[in-house]
Scaffold this motif. Structure first.
Motif, mmCIF file in Angstrom:
data_model
loop_
_atom_site.group_PDB
_atom_site.id
_atom_site.type_symbol
_atom_site.label_atom_id
_atom_site.label_comp_id
_atom_site.label_asym_id
_atom_site.label_seq_id
_atom_site.Cartn_x
_atom_site.Cartn_y
_atom_site.Cartn_z
ATOM 1 N N ASN A 1 -3.297 -2.648 -2.566
ATOM 2 C CA ASN A 1 -3.390 -1.521 -1.624
ATOM 3 C C ASN A 1 -3.382 -1.973 -0.166
ATOM 4 O O ASN A 1 -2.794 -1.314 0.686
ATOM 5 N N SER A 2 -4.012 -3.113 0.103
ATOM 6 C CA SER A 2 -3.966 -3.590 1.490
ATOM 7 C C SER A 2 -2.567 -4.104 1.819
ATOM 8 O O SER A 2 -2.123 -4.020 2.965
ATOM 9 N N ALA A 3 -1.859 -4.598 0.824
ATOM 10 C CA ALA A 3 -0.472 -5.020 1.045
ATOM 11 C C ALA A 3 0.392 -3.813 1.400
ATOM 12 O O ALA A 3 1.222 -3.880 2.318
ATOM 13 N N ILE A 4 0.168 -2.702 0.694
ATOM 14 C CA ILE A 4 0.926 -1.476 0.982
ATOM 15 C C ILE A 4 0.606 -0.997 2.396
ATOM 16 O O ILE A 4 1.490 -0.590 3.161
ATOM 17 N N ASN A 5 -0.659 -1.080 2.742
ATOM 18 C CA ASN A 5 -1.097 -0.654 4.085
ATOM 19 C C ASN A 5 -0.430 -1.481 5.179
ATOM 20 O O ASN A 5 0.072 -0.945 6.181
ATOM 21 N N LEU A 6 -0.425 -2.800 4.986
ATOM 22 C CA LEU A 6 0.193 -3.685 5.984
ATOM 23 C C LEU A 6 1.695 -3.431 6.078
ATOM 24 O O LEU A 6 2.269 -3.399 7.175
ATOM 25 N N MET A 7 2.299 -3.233 4.936
ATOM 26 C CA MET A 7 3.743 -3.022 4.904
ATOM 27 C C MET A 7 4.108 -1.695 5.575
ATOM 28 O O MET A 7 5.146 -1.579 6.215
ATOM 29 N N ASN A 8 3.224 -0.698 5.430
ATOM 30 C CA ASN A 8 3.451 0.593 6.095
ATOM 31 C C ASN A 8 3.548 0.412 7.606
ATOM 32 O O ASN A 8 4.392 1.003 8.274
ATOM 33 N N SER A 9 2.671 -0.425 8.130
ATOM 34 C CA SER A 9 2.674 -0.613 9.583
ATOM 35 C C SER A 9 3.841 -1.500 10.002
ATOM 36 O O SER A 9 4.402 -1.316 11.076
ATOM 37 N N TYR A 10 4.247 -2.412 9.133
ATOM 38 C CA TYR A 10 5.341 -3.325 9.503
ATOM 39 C C TYR A 10 6.681 -2.608 9.527
ATOM 40 O O TYR A 10 7.453 -2.730 10.479
ATOM 41 N N ILE A 11 6.971 -1.868 8.479
ATOM 42 C CA ILE A 11 8.320 -1.295 8.400
ATOM 43 C C ILE A 11 8.425 0.050 9.124
ATOM 44 O O ILE A 11 9.523 0.570 9.298
ATOM 45 N N GLY A 12 7.296 0.629 9.480
ATOM 46 C CA GLY A 12 7.351 1.857 10.263
ATOM 47 C C GLY A 12 7.595 3.115 9.446
ATOM 48 O O GLY A 12 7.703 4.203 9.976
ATOM 49 N N LYS A 13 7.745 2.966 8.165
ATOM 50 C CA LYS A 13 7.888 4.129 7.280
ATOM 51 C C LYS A 13 6.795 4.031 6.229
ATOM 52 O O LYS A 13 6.306 2.942 5.924
ATOM 53 N N GLU A 14 6.470 5.186 5.621
ATOM 54 C CA GLU A 14 5.418 5.142 4.603
ATOM 55 C C GLU A 14 6.021 4.728 3.272
ATOM 56 O O GLU A 14 7.010 5.314 2.811
ATOM 57 N N ILE A 15 5.394 3.758 2.684
ATOM 58 C CA ILE A 15 5.869 3.275 1.382
ATOM 59 C C ILE A 15 5.573 4.316 0.314
ATOM 60 O O ILE A 15 4.481 4.863 0.242
ATOM 61 N N ASN A 16 6.592 4.566 -0.500
ATOM 62 C CA ASN A 16 6.449 5.526 -1.593
ATOM 63 C C ASN A 16 6.828 4.825 -2.891
ATOM 64 O O ASN A 16 7.896 4.239 -3.010
ATOM 65 N N LEU A 17 5.909 4.887 -3.865
ATOM 66 C CA LEU A 17 6.121 4.154 -5.121
ATOM 67 C C LEU A 17 6.665 5.042 -6.237
ATOM 68 O O LEU A 17 6.708 4.635 -7.392
ATOM 69 N N SER A 18 7.087 6.264 -5.894
ATOM 70 C CA SER A 18 7.531 7.201 -6.939
ATOM 71 C C SER A 18 8.750 6.709 -7.703
ATOM 72 O O SER A 18 8.984 7.108 -8.831
ATOM 73 N N HIS A 19 9.563 5.871 -7.045
ATOM 74 C CA HIS A 19 10.783 5.410 -7.701
ATOM 75 C C HIS A 19 10.711 3.936 -8.068
ATOM 76 O O HIS A 19 11.740 3.306 -8.291
ATOM 77 N N CYS A 20 9.492 3.423 -8.177
ATOM 78 C CA CYS A 20 9.321 2.018 -8.544
ATOM 79 C C CYS A 20 9.624 1.875 -10.021
ATOM 80 O O CYS A 20 8.971 2.485 -10.869
ATOM 81 N N LYS A 21 10.631 1.058 -10.349
ATOM 82 C CA LYS A 21 11.061 0.924 -11.746
ATOM 83 C C LYS A 21 10.531 -0.344 -12.388
ATOM 84 O O LYS A 21 10.550 -0.473 -13.612
ATOM 85 N N LEU A 22 10.117 -1.291 -11.549
ATOM 86 C CA LEU A 22 9.791 -2.606 -12.106
ATOM 87 C C LEU A 22 8.581 -3.193 -11.392
ATOM 88 O O LEU A 22 8.486 -3.124 -10.166
ATOM 89 N N ILE A 23 7.678 -3.750 -12.182
ATOM 90 C CA ILE A 23 6.551 -4.494 -11.616
ATOM 91 C C ILE A 23 6.610 -5.884 -12.237
ATOM 92 O O ILE A 23 6.588 -6.028 -13.469
#
Lengths: 249, 417
Positions: free
Chosen positions: B90-112
């Motif tokens: 979750n903190s990775a998602i938070n950091l990435m949100n601020s880095y890329i400037g868009k909100e990360i959405n995992l609705s279409h995540c097909k692979l972990i």
């Protein structure tokens, strides 16, 4: 995220408006919404069958005979809707059909309770040890029909929201009827607002989900067991005794 | 009287207007809800062990609108990969949100993808965190990569599809007609983690080596051992660097072993997850030659568990039909005796492979990934009795009997040469 106050307010406004209308309007709306809900449960069951493992019904006695049949008898509070049957006879067009209506509604309700519990029991092993906020919603997330019909849980939520509104409308309507009998007031429509605001206020009392679960398991459960079953059964017994004494006299 | 009615109507209209205004304000967050341009859709997540202790290195493969390259080639880079090292997902998602400037959405995540190094230490907490996320679908596939998860995702470039998402959706389907991989989802994994009668499993991913010397090392001289391959150990060479052959075996949330291709086929047979698969056996008519047979289920595989002196005794019954794929000169498959010999050889081969596989899961891994524990639930009346028996630990004491019946019918189009 929208504040929960406004979400509850949406339902409250809805039931306040429906309570101002005639009872037949509420009933006819229910007649449309409830079959859709019943169909949604059957659809949820059949479309998740590929994920079912029927052996999860075992061990058949669960946590033991005493926990299942003796301590578990308290779970009959799920049939809280039986309380509405006590107030139904004066509202029926043909009161002589009351027995048929009562038995039919209880049987249908029992079938759907079994269906919904079966979905959760056969699909997931973790409900034995863990708890979910909305188990049926979790089950609905597994539905995928081809590659087009996915994410159907939002449709289910929409249907269930309408069902919540229908249920609350019926609850307020019966509350108004009971209040009318107690207080002998002429016009009950004015009661729609205070009852709706009361529902809003009580709905906002719990601070979190843990409180809601506590109220359900420790307060609501015993109110239903005490009133719907014990008190009403005792009332029936005493009424019968009184009637027989009067006949003897 | 008329005035009173008019006043009542006025009050009612004011009331309705106030309610409408209130509802508009209440749901006014819809005006600032994110449109598709404000969202970054993650299509794959890779989770590696971080360089610092207790940290994770999380890679997000994010779909981007297709762009035309300078030289106008038709190849388009449809996804980018960003990596961040942090303590939790979750903190990775938070950091990435601020880095890329868009909100990360995992609705279409097909692979972990989890790296093998991390899987050995345990992935339970990460799985619980991901399942708790409303956006992650239960049908998202889980892969255990023998290399770094980031490296695996970077090399999962589709060669026959235009979008990585199409590739991620399609590749698990090969489990139905090869049996060399499985369609393991995060929902299944979570179920296995919390189950008291089964264990979780995941797709085994790896990299193909493009070095010719490795081709020699991993290409099998003996066709009978062709099924012993798994990811990172195949002789495949191709445009896409990543491959998915085999299965990762877990005990609770820790990786305890890997299955090769033929063992994965055995797993799929028991689970009834494979429609048909290819086997290679020694030709009963000519021991220097081999026969390729395509075998498919006649009936669902049936498993039965009995408790004999406190020890599980597991019987597996499988019935297959089959067709002969390979043809040679002077072959005569109209002779029922020859077909019966081939059927018998095929039956023995599958039986041997399945027994080896089952004993490996019991004695080596002590992990009931096959879910035999579900068949034993009916032997107990209460949960306490089941807990005392402790199926998950008792599985290693199991004995197996496999009964196979293979009926080879003929070739596909030719029966005699």
């Amino acid at each position: 995220m929208t504040d929960v106050f406004f979400v509850i307010l949406l339902f409250v406004i809805c039931i306040a408006i429906t309570s101002k209308l005639e009872f037949t309007a509420t009933l006819k709306t229910n007649l449309i919404i409830i079959p859709i809900m019943l169909f949604s449960i059957i659809f949820l069951f059949t479309s998740n069958m590929k994920n079912f493992s029927f052996s999860r019904v075992f061990p058949i006695l669960g946590n033991g005979f005493v926990n299942t049949f003796i301590l578990g008898i308290g779970n009959i509070y799920s049939f809280s809707g039986i309380a509405f049957l006590y107030f139904l006879p004066p509202l029926l067009k043909k009161p002589e059909n009351f027995k048929k209506v009562a038995i039919t509604s209880v049987v249908i309700f029992a079938i759907y309770i079994i269906l919904t519990v079966s979905i959760i029991l056969f699909m997931f092993s973790f409900f034995v040890s863990e708890d979910e906020v909305l188990p049926l919603y979790f089950a609905a997330r597994y539905i995928e029909i081809g590659t087009f019909f996915v994410r159907l849980e939002s449709v289910f939520l929409l249907i269930w929201m309408l069902v919540f509104a229908c249920y609350l409308s019926i609850v307020v309507r019966f509350s108004m009827l009971i209040f009318k009998k107690i207080t002998n007031i002429k016009n009950t429509k004015i009661l729609a607002y205070p009852f709706s605001i009361l529902i809003l206020a009580i709905a906002l009392l719990p601070k979190n989900y843990a409180n809601v679960k506590y109220y359900e398991a420790n307060i609501y459960k015993y109110i239903i067991l005490g009133f719907s079953y014990t008190f009403c059964l005792l009332l029936l017994i005493f009424a019968n005794v009184k009637r027989r004494k009067e006949r003897k006299i | 009287m008329i005035i009173i009615i008019k006043v009542n109507k006025l009050i009612r209209n004011i009331f309705i207007a106030v309610i409408i205004l209130l509802l508009l304000l209440a749901f006014s967050s819809s005006y600032i809800s994110f449109s598709i341009d404000n969202l970054a859709f993650v299509i794959a997540i890779g989770i590696d062990k971080g360089d610092t202790q207790n940290n994770l290195k999380i890679s997000f493969q994010i779909a981007k609108p297709s762009s035309i390259s300078k030289n106008g080639s038709s190849e388009q880079n449809t996804a980018i990969i960003n990596t961040v090292e942090t303590s939790s997902i979750n903190s990775a998602i938070n950091l990435m949100n601020s880095y890329i400037g868009k909100e990360i959405n995992l609705s279409h995540c097909k692979l972990i993808v989890f790296s093998e190094e991390l899987a050995v230490e345990g992935v339970g907490n990460r799985i619980y965190t991901l399942i708790n996320n409303v956006q992650i679908r239960p049908s998202t596939n889980v892969v255990i990569s023998k290399t770094d998860a980031k490296y695996y995702i970077e090399n999962s470039k589709p060669s026959l599809e235009s979008l990585p998402t199409s590739y991620y959706e399609i590749f698990p389907n090969s489990s139905k007609y090869t049996g060399y991989t499985v369609n393991s989802t995060i929902g299944d994994f979570y179920n296995g983690l919390t189950c008291n009668s089964c264990q979780p499993y995941a797709i085994l991913g790896g990299m193909i080596e493009t070095n010719d010397s490795n081709l020699e090392e991993y290409s099998s001289e003996d066709p009978l051992n062709a099924g012993n391959i798994k990811s990172n150990e195949t002789s495949i060479s191709g445009k896409r660097g990543a491959e998915n052959i085999g299965l990762a075996v877990f005990k609770k949330d820790k990786l305890v072993g890997e299955l090769n291709a033929i063992e994965t086929v055995c797993f799929s047979i028991i689970r009834n997850q494979v429609n048909g698969f290819l086997i290679t056996i020694v030709d009963p008519q000519d021991e220097e030659n081999y026969l390729d047979l395509y075998v498919y289920h006649n009936n669902d595989t049936k498993s039965k568990v009995d408790i004999v002196n406190g020890t599980p005794y597991i019987t597996v019954d499988c019935k297959f039909d089959g067709r002969i794929y390979s043809m040679k000169d002077k072959s005569n498959y109209l002779d029922s005796n020859i077909l019966e010999e081939i059927s018998s050889s095929a039956s023995e081969y599958i039986k041997l492979q399945m027994q080896n596989y089952l004993y490996r899961t019991a004695k080596t891994f002590n992990s009931d990934i096959n879910g035999f524990g579900r068949n034993v639930l009916s032997k107990f009346l209460t949960k306490q009795e089941l807990d005392e028996f402790n199926w998950l630990e008792n599985y290693q004491n199991s004995f197996f009997t496999v009964n196979t019946d293979v009926n080879i019918k003929s070739g596909f189009l030719i029966t005699e040469t």
